[in-house]
Design a protein around this motif. Structure first.
Motif, mmCIF file in Angstrom:
data_model
loop_
_atom_site.group_PDB
_atom_site.id
_atom_site.type_symbol
_atom_site.label_atom_id
_atom_site.label_comp_id
_atom_site.label_asym_id
_atom_site.label_seq_id
_atom_site.Cartn_x
_atom_site.Cartn_y
_atom_site.Cartn_z
ATOM 1 N N SER A 1 1.035 -1.334 -0.040
ATOM 2 C CA SER A 1 -0.207 -0.003 -0.074
ATOM 3 C C SER A 1 0.823 1.336 -0.006
ATOM 4 C CB SER A 1 -0.844 0.120 1.273
ATOM 5 O OG SER A 1 -1.666 1.126 1.386
ATOM 6 N N GLY A 2 1.804 1.408 0.785
ATOM 7 C CA GLY A 2 2.738 2.327 0.892
ATOM 8 C C GLY A 2 3.447 2.772 -0.299
ATOM 9 N N LEU A 3 3.803 1.712 -0.948
ATOM 10 C CA LEU A 3 4.618 1.900 -2.312
ATOM 11 C C LEU A 3 3.655 2.066 -3.449
ATOM 12 C CD1 LEU A 3 7.605 -0.649 -1.842
ATOM 13 C CD2 LEU A 3 7.538 1.735 -1.534
ATOM 14 N N GLY A 4 2.367 1.821 -3.317
ATOM 15 C CA GLY A 4 1.346 1.938 -4.378
ATOM 16 C C GLY A 4 1.514 0.997 -5.380
ATOM 17 N N LEU A 5 1.816 -0.177 -5.057
ATOM 18 C CA LEU A 5 1.975 -1.455 -5.915
ATOM 19 C C LEU A 5 0.716 -1.997 -6.292
ATOM 20 C CD1 LEU A 5 5.510 -2.888 -4.348
ATOM 21 C CD2 LEU A 5 5.001 -1.158 -6.342
ATOM 22 N N PRO A 6 0.811 -2.416 -7.770
ATOM 23 C CA PRO A 6 -0.740 -3.126 -8.331
ATOM 24 C C PRO A 6 -0.729 -4.370 -7.726
ATOM 25 C CG PRO A 6 0.968 -3.051 -9.851
ATOM 26 C CD PRO A 6 1.596 -2.336 -8.770
ATOM 27 N N GLU A 7 -1.976 -5.104 -7.743
ATOM 28 C CA GLU A 7 -2.106 -6.323 -7.495
ATOM 29 C C GLU A 7 -2.232 -7.296 -8.652
ATOM 30 O OE1 GLU A 7 -2.879 -8.127 -4.724
ATOM 31 O OE2 GLU A 7 -2.218 -6.647 -3.153
ATOM 32 N N ARG A 8 -1.051 -7.478 -9.352
ATOM 33 C CA ARG A 8 -1.040 -8.345 -10.466
ATOM 34 C C ARG A 8 -1.302 -9.815 -10.049
ATOM 35 N NH1 ARG A 8 2.398 -5.276 -14.526
ATOM 36 N NH2 ARG A 8 3.497 -3.633 -13.215
ATOM 37 N N PRO A 9 -1.674 -10.478 -11.011
ATOM 38 C CA PRO A 9 -1.916 -12.007 -10.877
ATOM 39 C C PRO A 9 -0.336 -12.530 -10.751
ATOM 40 C CG PRO A 9 -3.045 -11.543 -12.958
ATOM 41 C CD PRO A 9 -2.472 -10.244 -12.442
ATOM 42 N N LEU A 10 -0.155 -13.746 -9.768
ATOM 43 C CA LEU A 10 1.290 -13.938 -9.661
ATOM 44 C C LEU A 10 1.998 -14.481 -11.006
ATOM 45 C CD1 LEU A 10 0.592 -15.703 -6.108
ATOM 46 C CD2 LEU A 10 1.772 -13.432 -6.573
ATOM 47 N N VAL A 11 1.178 -15.196 -11.464
ATOM 48 C CA VAL A 11 1.505 -15.734 -12.829
ATOM 49 C C VAL A 11 2.366 -14.541 -13.863
ATOM 50 C CG1 VAL A 11 -0.547 -15.772 -14.155
ATOM 51 C CG2 VAL A 11 1.176 -17.654 -14.823
#
Length: 489
Positions: free
Chosen positions: A134-144
């Motif tokens: 959250s702090g880095l604003g990273l997306p929730e991509r699929p792990l694959v």
């Protein structure tokens, strides 16, 4: 390096602390265990490290290279943002992660690894991961998708992101067995594609190949490994072009003649006679000659071809980094093999990598048994050291050359008794004078004067025709040193 995620870590200590533990991306550990650089000469900035002595580097294109303290290095992501996504969501403790897993399998591997991590060292792992993402604003991509990005990055390590020890110039290894395209396939690809266009009658394809000697070389090589009976017209065309142009690379012309000769057609005899300097005079002789040449030098198995074939073709195609990396890795794997070291030294010099060429040449010089060979290889080492900018090392190489021929009070062997009356004397003298000029240009007056003293001795010893063949080099060196006394100190 202005990656926004990296800037966040540098300006927000609470996020940097989470990245360092438990995810082992510590911006306070950015000092690598040794001085390193990219083989390509591109920019390289250490930005973080881990508790195993490994370091994360950002390259000039923004890609992230991870180097272990044990001599392995691989590209892990296209940016710091992508690297952090992968490190946080596919962390180091998940040993079950491997290539080819689908989303559910990756999720299972992460769950299993996370469970052990919570029990052993990170009981607050879930909250820490959520806070950092959250702090880095990273997306929730699929792990694959993350896994595919990491695999794609690893495949791009060579040729542009190969890491070298800055002092010894050896290359870091690729960890494990990451997928990578062989140099042979890289350099053959244009020829294979052009060959298929020619076979398919694509408009302009024959003219394109005929006008481009480098592409034509690739087409000949492609036809060597993919032989078809109905290729004879295009093989004739290739051989005609080779006979007409007579480039400095005769090997593909000879190969084209072999491929034509194997068909045994009488009408091809004039073409083959021209290609072989009169060696082929009839159809039966053409087949015999072609079969012998094919068996001894060519064949249909590309794995039997010398690695230098692909390196030279890469150089001609402008794939400098592909050729450089292949040569460096070959040099790293080469032991006391004088013939191979000499070929590596010369190939690296042709590529313009004088530092790696000098590395190979230094080892080659140590293997020489006779005074003549020591002097000959020492003068080459002097040239390489001078061209890479190490003038003191060049001076040392010339000292070894003089000692080998019996100057400076050394005792020579019988192989160099006529050195001053043969081309070796000219070559040693030339390198002394070239070093004089380079030392003057670099402002090293002492080295210039010292080397000129030896140069004058050599000029007095070598045969008159060799002094004449040096042109104005002796005069230029003499005047350059003379002006040192009048110029600014």
């Amino acid at each position: 390096m202005n990656d926004p995620v990296l800037e966040l870590l540098r300006t927000r200590p609470e996020l940097a602390e989470l990245a360092a533990f438990p995810f082992n991306f510590d911006i306070d550990r950015a000092d690598h265990v040794e001085d390193v650089r990219l083989a390509s000469g591109g920019p390289l900035e250490p930005v973080a490290g881990d508790d195993n002595g490994g370091t994360y580097f950002v390259c000039g294109d923004g890609a992230v290279l991870y180097a272990s303290s044990e001599g392995d290095a691989v590209l892990i992501a296209g940016s710091v943002t992508e690297a952090l996504e992968t490190i946080i969501r596919l962390p180091w403790w998940c040993e079950g992660i491997r290539p080819g897993l689908d989303e559910e399998q990756l999720l299972a591997a992460v769950r299993e690894g996370d469970e052990e991590a919570r029990e052993q060292f990170a009981p607050e792992l879930d909250a820490q991961r959520a806070a950092l993402l959250s702090g880095l604003g990273l997306p929730e991509r699929p792990l694959v998708e993350l896994a595919a990005m990491a695999e794609s990055a690893a495949e791009r390590t060579e040729p542009d992101h190969v890491l070298l020890n800055a002092e010894e110039l050896g290359a870091y290894r690729l960890p494990g067995d990451p997928p990578r395209r062989s140099l042979r396939d890289v350099v053959l690809a244009p020829g294979r594609e052009a060959l298929e266009r020619m076979r398919s009658g694509v408009p302009g394809s024959w003219e394109e190949v005929g006008a481009d000697a480098v592409l034509r070389a690739g087409v000949v090589r492609a036809a060597q490994y993919d032989r078809r009976e109905d290729d004879l017209p295009l093989l004739r065309f290739l051989l005609e072009r080779e006979n007409t142009e007579r480039t400095e690379w005769f090997e593909e012309g000879r190969l084209a003649a072999v491929l034509v000769g194997l068909h045994g057609h009488l009408e091809d005899v004039p073409l083959l006679r021209a290609a072989t300097g009169g060696g082929v005079t009839d159809a039966a002789g053409a087949v015999d000659w072609a079969r012998t040449e094919d068996a001894e030098r060519h064949g249909q198995d590309p794995s039997t071809q010398s690695e230098f074939t692909w390196i030279e073709l890469a150089r001609r195609q402008g794939r400098t980094e592909h050729a450089r990396v292949a040569l460096i890795r070959m040099l790293d794997d080469t032991g006391p093999d004088a013939a191979r070291l000499q070929e590596l030294s010369r190939a690296l010099e042709r590529l313009g990598d004088h530092a790696q060429a000098a590395r190979a040449q230094f080892d080659l010089l140590s293997l020489q048994d006779t005074g003549w060979d020591r002097a000959a290889e020492a003068h080459v080492l002097a040239r390489l050291e001078r061209r890479k900018g190490d003038l003191r090392a060049a001076r040392g190489a010339l000292e070894r050359a003089r000692a080998a021929v019996g100057l400076d009070g050394a005792a020579p062997d019988e192989t160099v008794s006529e050195w001053h009356r043969r081309g070796l004397g000219r070559m040693i003298t030339e390198q002394h004078l070239e070093l004089v000029l380079t030392a003057v240009e670099a402002g090293d007056a002492d080295l210039a004067r010292e080397t000129m003293r030896h140069g004058k001795v050599l000029l007095g010893r070598i045969a008159k025709q060799f002094r004449s063949s040096l042109g104005d080099l002796p005069a230029r060196a003499t005047w350059a040193v003379a002006r040192l006394g009048r110029g600014p100190k």
